[in-house]
Motif scaffolding. Structure first.
Motif, PDB file in Angstrom:
ATOM      1  N   MET A   1       0.831  -1.197   0.000  1.00 25.40           N
ATOM      2  CA  MET A   1       0.000   0.000   0.000  1.00 25.40           C
ATOM      3  C   MET A   1       0.866   1.248   0.000  1.00 25.40           C
ATOM      4  O   MET A   1       2.048   1.208   0.329  1.00 25.40           O
ATOM      5  N   THR A   2       0.283   2.391  -0.370  1.00 22.31           N
ATOM      6  CA  THR A   2       0.976   3.664  -0.234  1.00 22.31           C
ATOM      7  C   THR A   2       0.951   4.059   1.226  1.00 22.31           C
ATOM      8  O   THR A   2      -0.105   4.198   1.819  1.00 22.31           O
ATOM      9  N   ASP A   3       2.124   4.243   1.827  1.00 18.17           N
ATOM     10  CA  ASP A   3       2.141   4.378   3.278  1.00 18.17           C
ATOM     11  C   ASP A   3       3.219   5.368   3.698  1.00 18.17           C
ATOM     12  O   ASP A   3       4.135   5.655   2.950  1.00 18.17           O
ATOM     13  N   PHE A   4       3.073   5.848   4.913  1.00 20.25           N
ATOM     14  CA  PHE A   4       4.086   6.687   5.544  1.00 20.25           C
ATOM     15  C   PHE A   4       4.687   5.860   6.670  1.00 20.25           C
ATOM     16  O   PHE A   4       4.597   6.188   7.838  1.00 20.25           O
ATOM     17  N   ALA A   5       5.251   4.722   6.314  1.00 21.59           N
ATOM     18  CA  ALA A   5       5.648   3.724   7.297  1.00 21.59           C
ATOM     19  C   ALA A   5       6.819   4.207   8.127  1.00 21.59           C
ATOM     20  O   ALA A   5       7.658   4.985   7.663  1.00 21.59           O
ATOM     21  N   PRO A   6       6.924   3.724   9.386  1.00 25.67           N
ATOM     22  CA  PRO A   6       8.086   4.035  10.198  1.00 25.67           C
ATOM     23  C   PRO A   6       9.372   3.658   9.471  1.00 25.67           C
ATOM     24  O   PRO A   6       9.480   2.579   8.897  1.00 25.67           O
ATOM     25  N   GLY A   7      10.320   4.575   9.497  1.00 26.93           N
ATOM     26  CA  GLY A   7      11.598   4.302   8.884  1.00 26.93           C
ATOM     27  C   GLY A   7      11.656   4.561   7.394  1.00 26.93           C
ATOM     28  O   GLY A   7      12.712   4.508   6.778  1.00 26.93           O
TER      29      GLY A   7
ATOM     30  N   ALA B   1      11.241  12.994  -4.757  1.00 29.91           N
ATOM     31  CA  ALA B   1      11.379  11.534  -4.701  1.00 29.91           C
ATOM     32  C   ALA B   1      10.517  10.952  -3.584  1.00 29.91           C
ATOM     33  O   ALA B   1       9.943   9.868  -3.737  1.00 29.91           O
ATOM     34  N   TYR B   2      10.428  11.658  -2.479  1.00 27.75           N
ATOM     35  CA  TYR B   2       9.606  11.185  -1.357  1.00 27.75           C
ATOM     36  C   TYR B   2       8.154  11.027  -1.794  1.00 27.75           C
ATOM     37  O   TYR B   2       7.537   9.977  -1.569  1.00 27.75           O
ATOM     38  N   TRP B   3       7.580  12.044  -2.414  1.00 27.67           N
ATOM     39  CA  TRP B   3       6.164  11.992  -2.774  1.00 27.67           C
ATOM     40  C   TRP B   3       5.900  11.099  -3.984  1.00 27.67           C
ATOM     41  O   TRP B   3       4.773  10.628  -4.174  1.00 27.67           O
ATOM     42  N   ASN B   4       6.929  10.828  -4.775  1.00 24.40           N
ATOM     43  CA  ASN B   4       6.767   9.922  -5.908  1.00 24.40           C
ATOM     44  C   ASN B   4       7.046   8.467  -5.548  1.00 24.40           C
ATOM     45  O   ASN B   4       6.822   7.575  -6.374  1.00 24.40           O
ATOM     46  N   ARG B   5       7.530   8.236  -4.353  1.00 26.53           N
ATOM     47  CA  ARG B   5       7.844   6.862  -3.944  1.00 26.53           C
ATOM     48  C   ARG B   5       6.581   5.993  -3.979  1.00 26.53           C
ATOM     49  O   ARG B   5       5.510   6.421  -3.547  1.00 26.53           O
ATOM     50  N   ARG B   6       6.735   4.782  -4.479  1.00 27.07           N
ATOM     51  CA  ARG B   6       5.600   3.878  -4.611  1.00 27.07           C
ATOM     52  C   ARG B   6       5.551   2.875  -3.467  1.00 27.07           C
ATOM     53  O   ARG B   6       6.570   2.398  -2.999  1.00 27.07           O
ATOM     54  N   GLY B   7       4.330   2.573  -3.043  1.00 24.82           N
ATOM     55  CA  GLY B   7       4.122   1.586  -2.006  1.00 24.82           C
ATOM     56  C   GLY B   7       4.065   0.193  -2.590  1.00 24.82           C
ATOM     57  O   GLY B   7       4.307  -0.036  -3.780  1.00 24.82           O
ATOM     58  N   LEU B   8       3.717  -0.768  -1.753  1.00 21.14           N
ATOM     59  CA  LEU B   8       3.679  -2.159  -2.180  1.00 21.14           C
ATOM     60  C   LEU B   8       2.638  -2.405  -3.265  1.00 21.14           C
ATOM     61  O   LEU B   8       2.753  -3.347  -4.047  1.00 21.14           O
ATOM     62  N   ASN B   9       1.618  -1.549  -3.304  1.00 16.89           N
ATOM     63  CA  ASN B   9       0.577  -1.726  -4.334  1.00 16.89           C
ATOM     64  C   ASN B   9       0.891  -0.945  -5.611  1.00 16.89           C
ATOM     65  O   ASN B   9       0.063  -0.891  -6.523  1.00 16.89           O
ATOM     66  N   GLY B  10       2.078  -0.347  -5.649  1.00 15.90           N
ATOM     67  CA  GLY B  10       2.484   0.379  -6.852  1.00 15.90           C
ATOM     68  C   GLY B  10       2.010   1.810  -6.919  1.00 15.90           C
ATOM     69  O   GLY B  10       2.345   2.529  -7.867  1.00 15.90           O
ATOM     70  N   ARG B  11       1.251   2.278  -5.922  1.00 13.78           N
ATOM     71  CA  ARG B  11       0.732   3.653  -5.941  1.00 13.78           C
ATOM     72  C   ARG B  11       1.721   4.598  -5.269  1.00 13.78           C
ATOM     73  O   ARG B  11       2.372   4.258  -4.286  1.00 13.78           O
TER      74      ARG B  11
ATOM     75  N   ILE C   1      -3.722  14.983  -8.002  1.00 11.52           N
ATOM     76  CA  ILE C   1      -2.513  14.296  -8.438  1.00 11.52           C
ATOM     77  C   ILE C   1      -1.970  14.945  -9.714  1.00 11.52           C
ATOM     78  O   ILE C   1      -0.767  15.156  -9.856  1.00 11.52           O
ATOM     79  N   GLN C   2      -2.874  15.292 -10.623  1.00  8.24           N
ATOM     80  CA  GLN C   2      -2.448  15.988 -11.833  1.00  8.24           C
ATOM     81  C   GLN C   2      -1.880  17.370 -11.492  1.00  8.24           C
ATOM     82  O   GLN C   2      -0.901  17.824 -12.100  1.00  8.24           O
ATOM     83  N   ALA C   3      -2.499  18.040 -10.513  1.00 10.15           N
ATOM     84  CA  ALA C   3      -1.992  19.356 -10.095  1.00 10.15           C
ATOM     85  C   ALA C   3      -0.581  19.232  -9.530  1.00 10.15           C
ATOM     86  O   ALA C   3       0.285  20.082  -9.792  1.00 10.15           O
ATOM     87  N   PHE C   4      -0.342  18.175  -8.761  1.00 12.75           N
ATOM     88  CA  PHE C   4       1.012  17.943  -8.234  1.00 12.75           C
ATOM     89  C   PHE C   4       1.996  17.742  -9.377  1.00 12.75           C
ATOM     90  O   PHE C   4       3.060  18.381  -9.406  1.00 12.75           O
ATOM     91  N   ASP C   5       1.670  16.867 -10.318  1.00 11.64           N
ATOM     92  CA  ASP C   5       2.595  16.560 -11.408  1.00 11.64           C
ATOM     93  C   ASP C   5       2.865  17.773 -12.289  1.00 11.64           C
ATOM     94  O   ASP C   5       3.994  17.978 -12.755  1.00 11.64           O
TER      95      ASP C   5
END
Length: 416
Positions: free
Chosen positions: A1-7, A148-158, A131-135
């Motif tokens: 999933m797209t997450d703000f996981a610890p670490g 790079a932080y905000w473009n990082r993908r989670g386990l689900n590819g999002r 999302i389009q406004a961000f891009d």
């Protein structure tokens, strides 16, 4: 999933944050609690700040020549402060997720075309166009690490930025804690979102007394509120829990939390309290429902947009940043509740730097989980004697704090 996981931070790791939180040996109950809290707190915690910037600004009386140093958290405070045209704001935070969020919010003001676009991006949920406004407008102008932080993908590819197309305020440690609170209430037959339908403070009071207050007498709630780890999601570290629990003969926070929720529910009209909307409706109000945070109000937009370049965001501790500054150069200090987590040594190191860097007429503001200031008896008299505690205004402004989750708001002024 797209997450703000610890670490899962960017740039520097979370070592600074964990070091600041840990004060006991690992193989002790206190040490284990601190390490668990540190692990949870190393992800995104606060998508929205839970200190009322309107109260802060009344206390600080910001002027154009002022230099402010503040903890970042969710970033709402530094944006509100910038609308008062201070000369400089230094934002510090040990959590790299908060650093990325603060930089994103600043970039949204600087680069989105209009106030309506900023509100849509930061205050509205289920907006895939964000999302389009961000891009299109934001990402090309971010520094490479934040992009790079905000473009990082989670386990689900999002990508992480995807939360701005849904509801970022339901994410993070506190957002998930509020969600669990809603689930627990519903299991007891109460839907907290119904308070948003109240048409008067009388109806808000009735809903609290009849539906919310009785929850705190339920055995499972009393059991949960007597466990330190169960309240880490509220941002209550072990030291804060112990201080609050000492106020109750039952060593449970049920009574304290009931009192704080009563203030949030009953002391301010819903249409004027966006904190209550986030707690109960889990979103910001629509225009016909109530007010947005100060930094998202239309009359402040141009000031914040024009002053965004005066804000400087640092992945550092408050003490660490101040140690690099010259003497007599800072006018306003905003510590949030960070001191509640500190040892006596850390407090004295912090106030040594605050006192050294403070300009004439400097003001320090902070909040505490309990009602009283924590400085007396812990910070050296040689330092505290150079400051005057404004008890009257502290108490008056604490009553105005709409977030309602703290016991005390405190103002210290540099002695003449």
């Amino acid at each position: 999933m797209t997450d703000f996981a610890p670490g899962a931070g960017y740039g520097k790791s979370n070592r600074k944050l964990k070091t600041a939180l840990i004060q006991h040996k690992a193989l002790t109950l206190d040490g284990l609690s601190e390490r668990l809290f540190g692990l949870l707190f190393s992800g995104l915690v606060y998508p929205q700040i839970w200190e009322d910037p309107a109260v802060d600004m009344e206390a600080m009386q910001i002027r154009p020549e002022h230099h402010i140093v503040t903890i970042g958290s969710g970033g709402c405070n530094m944006l509100a402060y910038s609308s008062a045209f201070p000369e400089r704001i230094d934002v510090v935070d040990l959590n790299p997720h908060h650093i990325a969020l603060n930089k994103l919010k600043l970039a949204a003001f600087r680069h989105l075309p209009s106030h309506a676009d900023v509100v849509r991006f930061l205050a509205r949920h289920d907006m895939k166009s964000n999302i389009q406004a961000f891009d299109m407008f934001i990402a090309p102008r971010l520094d490479s690490a934040t992009r790079a932080y905000w473009n990082r993908r989670g386990l689900n590819g999002r990508r992480r930025i995807g939360v701005f197309g849904e509801n970022i305020y339901r994410t993070g440690l506190l957002g998930r804690f509020i969600g669990l609170g809603h689930l627990l209430a519903r299991l007891h037959g109460v839907d907290p979102t119904e308070i948003a339908n109240a048409r008067s403070m009388r109806e808000q009071r009735q809903f609290f007394d009849e539906r919310l207050a009785p929850l705190f007498d339920r055995p499972v709630v009393r059991w949960l509120t007597s466990r330190k780890s169960s309240l880490f999601g509220l941002g209550i570290p072990p030291r804060q829990f112990d201080e609050l629990a000492s106020l109750s003969s039952e060593k449970s926070l049920a009574g304290v939390l009931r009192q704080r929720l009563e203030k949030l529910s009953c002391h301010f009209p819903m249409k004027e309290n966006y904190f209550a909307w986030q707690a109960f409706a889990r979103r910001y109000p629509m225009p016909h429902e109530g007010e947005l945070p100060l930094y998202l109000q239309a009359e402040r937009h141009e000031a914040i947009r024009n002053n965004a370049e005066r804000v400087h965001v640092h992945h550092a501790s408050f003490t660490e940043l101040l140690a690099k500054k010259s003497a007599d150069c800072v006018d306003r200090y905003v510590l949030l509740d960070a001191q509640d987590w500190m040892s006596d040594r850390q407090l004295n190191e912090l106030w040594t730097e605050i006192t050294r860097t403070s300009a004439e007429g400097a003001v320090v503001i902070f909040r505490t989980a309990a009602e009283d200031s924590i400085l007396e008896g812990r910070v050296s008299p040689a330092l505290l004697d150079q400051w005057r505690y404004d008890a009257a205004q502290s108490q008056a402004l604490n009553l105005k704090d709409r977030s309602a989750i703290y016991g005390g708001f405190h103002i210290y002024r540099k002695a003449a």
